[in-house]
Design an enzyme around this catalytic site. Sequence first.
Site, PDB file in Angstrom:
ATOM      1  N   ASN A   9       0.871  -1.186   0.000  1.00  0.00           N
ATOM      2  CA  ASN A   9       0.000   0.000   0.000  1.00  0.00           C
ATOM      3  C   ASN A   9       0.902   1.227   0.000  1.00  0.00           C
ATOM      4  O   ASN A   9       1.466   1.588   1.028  1.00  0.00           O
ATOM      5  CB  ASN A   9      -0.883  -0.029   1.259  1.00  0.00           C
ATOM      6  CG  ASN A   9      -1.733   1.222   1.390  1.00  0.00           C
ATOM      7  OD1 ASN A   9      -1.859   1.997   0.436  1.00  0.00           O
ATOM      8  ND2 ASN A   9      -2.310   1.423   2.566  1.00  0.00           N
ATOM      9  N   LYS A  11       0.131   4.229  -0.309  1.00  0.00           N
ATOM     10  CA  LYS A  11      -0.542   5.407   0.260  1.00  0.00           C
ATOM     11  C   LYS A  11      -0.316   6.636  -0.631  1.00  0.00           C
ATOM     12  O   LYS A  11      -0.197   6.503  -1.847  1.00  0.00           O
ATOM     13  CB  LYS A  11      -0.084   5.661   1.702  1.00  0.00           C
ATOM     14  CG  LYS A  11      -0.151   4.408   2.567  1.00  0.00           C
ATOM     15  CD  LYS A  11      -0.077   4.734   4.022  1.00  0.00           C
ATOM     16  CE  LYS A  11       0.034   3.445   4.824  1.00  0.00           C
ATOM     17  NZ  LYS A  11      -0.124   3.651   6.242  1.00  0.00           N
ATOM     18  N   HIS A  95      -9.608   0.920   4.870  1.00  0.00           N
ATOM     19  CA  HIS A  95      -8.353   1.202   5.572  1.00  0.00           C
ATOM     20  C   HIS A  95      -8.656   2.170   6.719  1.00  0.00           C
ATOM     21  O   HIS A  95      -9.475   3.079   6.577  1.00  0.00           O
ATOM     22  CB  HIS A  95      -7.332   1.799   4.597  1.00  0.00           C
ATOM     23  CG  HIS A  95      -5.956   1.828   5.172  1.00  0.00           C
ATOM     24  ND1 HIS A  95      -5.570   2.759   6.101  1.00  0.00           N
ATOM     25  CD2 HIS A  95      -4.877   1.017   4.973  1.00  0.00           C
ATOM     26  CE1 HIS A  95      -4.308   2.523   6.449  1.00  0.00           C
ATOM     27  NE2 HIS A  95      -3.869   1.472   5.780  1.00  0.00           N
ATOM     28  N   GLU A  97      -7.155   4.631   7.799  1.00  0.00           N
ATOM     29  CA  GLU A  97      -6.957   6.054   7.466  1.00  0.00           C
ATOM     30  C   GLU A  97      -8.189   6.607   6.752  1.00  0.00           C
ATOM     31  O   GLU A  97      -8.537   7.774   6.915  1.00  0.00           O
ATOM     32  CB  GLU A  97      -5.679   6.214   6.621  1.00  0.00           C
ATOM     33  CG  GLU A  97      -4.433   5.996   7.478  1.00  0.00           C
ATOM     34  CD  GLU A  97      -3.211   5.503   6.722  1.00  0.00           C
ATOM     35  OE1 GLU A  97      -3.186   5.558   5.486  1.00  0.00           O
ATOM     36  OE2 GLU A  97      -2.266   5.043   7.395  1.00  0.00           O
ATOM     37  N   GLU A 167      -5.677  -5.040  10.584  1.00  0.00           N
ATOM     38  CA  GLU A 167      -4.691  -3.992  10.827  1.00  0.00           C
ATOM     39  C   GLU A 167      -5.027  -3.262  12.128  1.00  0.00           C
ATOM     40  O   GLU A 167      -5.865  -2.349  12.134  1.00  0.00           O
ATOM     41  CB  GLU A 167      -4.713  -2.981   9.674  1.00  0.00           C
ATOM     42  CG  GLU A 167      -4.368  -3.585   8.341  1.00  0.00           C
ATOM     43  CD  GLU A 167      -3.776  -2.546   7.396  1.00  0.00           C
ATOM     44  OE1 GLU A 167      -2.656  -2.752   6.940  1.00  0.00           O
ATOM     45  OE2 GLU A 167      -4.429  -1.520   7.160  1.00  0.00           O
ATOM     46  N   GLY A 173       1.963   2.351  10.791  1.00  0.00           N
ATOM     47  CA  GLY A 173       2.884   3.479  10.627  1.00  0.00           C
ATOM     48  C   GLY A 173       3.507   3.951  11.921  1.00  0.00           C
ATOM     49  O   GLY A 173       4.088   5.032  11.983  1.00  0.00           O
ATOM     50  N   SER A 212       3.142  -2.018  10.526  1.00  0.00           N
ATOM     51  CA  SER A 212       4.591  -1.979  10.738  1.00  0.00           C
ATOM     52  C   SER A 212       5.274  -3.320  10.471  1.00  0.00           C
ATOM     53  O   SER A 212       6.248  -3.665  11.152  1.00  0.00           O
ATOM     54  CB  SER A 212       4.912  -1.464  12.147  1.00  0.00           C
ATOM     55  OG  SER A 212       4.416  -0.144  12.305  1.00  0.00           O
TER      56      SER A 212
HETATM   57  C1  PEP Z   1      -0.955   0.085   5.972  1.00  0.00           C
HETATM   58  O1  PEP Z   1      -1.026   1.221   5.591  1.00  0.00           O
HETATM   59  O2  PEP Z   1      -1.827  -0.715   5.607  1.00  0.00           O
HETATM   60  C2  PEP Z   1       0.147  -0.318   6.864  1.00  0.00           C
HETATM   61  C3  PEP Z   1       0.111  -1.491   7.398  1.00  0.00           C
HETATM   62  O3  PEP Z   1       1.155   0.610   7.050  1.00  0.00           O
HETATM   63  P1  PEP Z   1       2.580   0.346   7.755  1.00  0.00           P
HETATM   64  O4  PEP Z   1       3.116  -0.964   7.212  1.00  0.00           O
HETATM   65  O5  PEP Z   1       3.415   1.514   7.360  1.00  0.00           O
HETATM   66  O6  PEP Z   1       2.326   0.244   9.219  1.00  0.00           O
END
Ligand code: PEP
Length: 249
Positions: A9, A11, A95, A97, A167, A173, A212
Site C-alpha cells: 500500500n 498510500k 483502511h 486512514e 490492521e 505506521g 509496521s
Molecule cells: C498500511 O497502511 O496498511 C500499513 C500497514 O502501514 P505500515 O506498514 O506503514 O504500518
Amino acid sequence: MRTKIVVGNWKMNTTVKEGIQLAKAVAAASSNVNGVKLIVAPPFTHLTLVKEALKGSNVELSAQNCANKESGAYTGEVAAKMVASTGATYVILGHSERREYYGETSEILLNKVKLALANSLKPIFCIGERLEERESSRHFEVVKAQLEEVAYQLDKTDFEKIVLAYEPVWAIGTGKTATPEQAQEMHAYIRKVLAEKFGSKAENTSILYGGSAKPSNAKELFSKADVDGGLIGGASLIADDFIAIAQSF
Ligand code: PEP
C-alpha cells in the site's frame, strides 16, 4: 490451501515517475518470490502506467480506494468501474486512514465493497481496533462488528472473492507491530466469526496482517497458522524490502 498474498500500500507517496520506477523494480525482483501473490497499490494517478510497468510479471494491481457511487456528479471521486478499466484487479477498502480521516462508515464501505465486486474488483477489506479499544479489551467486539456490518452482508459467492486485512490501528505506521501471538489470536478469531456465517468457506479466506510489518519481523508473523500474508505500508516503498517480506514465507 489459502492463497498467500503480500500487498504494498503505497498510500499518498511517489510521483508518477517514482511510482513507475518502484513498480519496475518490484516486477523485476518478483521472479525471486515463489508461491506468494504480489500486489501493489499505487495512487489512482499511477494505475494505468504502473499496470504497463508490471507487464511481463505476475504482480497484480490494486487501487487504494474507490467511490461509493456508480458514476455521475461526484467531483473528485473515482468509480470502481474506472479502477477496473485501468487493469487493476483489487481495491483496498476500509483502511483505518479512510475510516478515521474521511469518515468512512460501514454503510459507505458496504456500498464500496458491492460496487467493487460488481465491477470484478476483489476487495481487500481492512478491519482493526484502535489502541483504546484494545486497552479496554474491546478489540474482539470491535472487529466482530466491522465484519458483521460488511462481510456478513455479502452472499457466499461474493464473500469468497474478498481478502481480509487485520490492521490494528495502533500498529499502522507507528513502528509498533502486533506480536505474532496477538496477530494469530485475532486472525483465528476472525476466521471463527466468518465460519459462523459462511461455514467452511471461511477456511479459504486469506487474512493478511498489516501494521509496521518489515523484513525483520515478517517471518515470525507469517509463521502463524492463520496469517496468510501482509498488507505493507512504509516498507512497500522500498522494492527490496517489499520483496524480502514476501520471501519470508
Ligand atoms: C498500511 O497502511 O496498511 C500499513 C500497514 O502501514 P505500515 O506498514 O506503514 O504500518
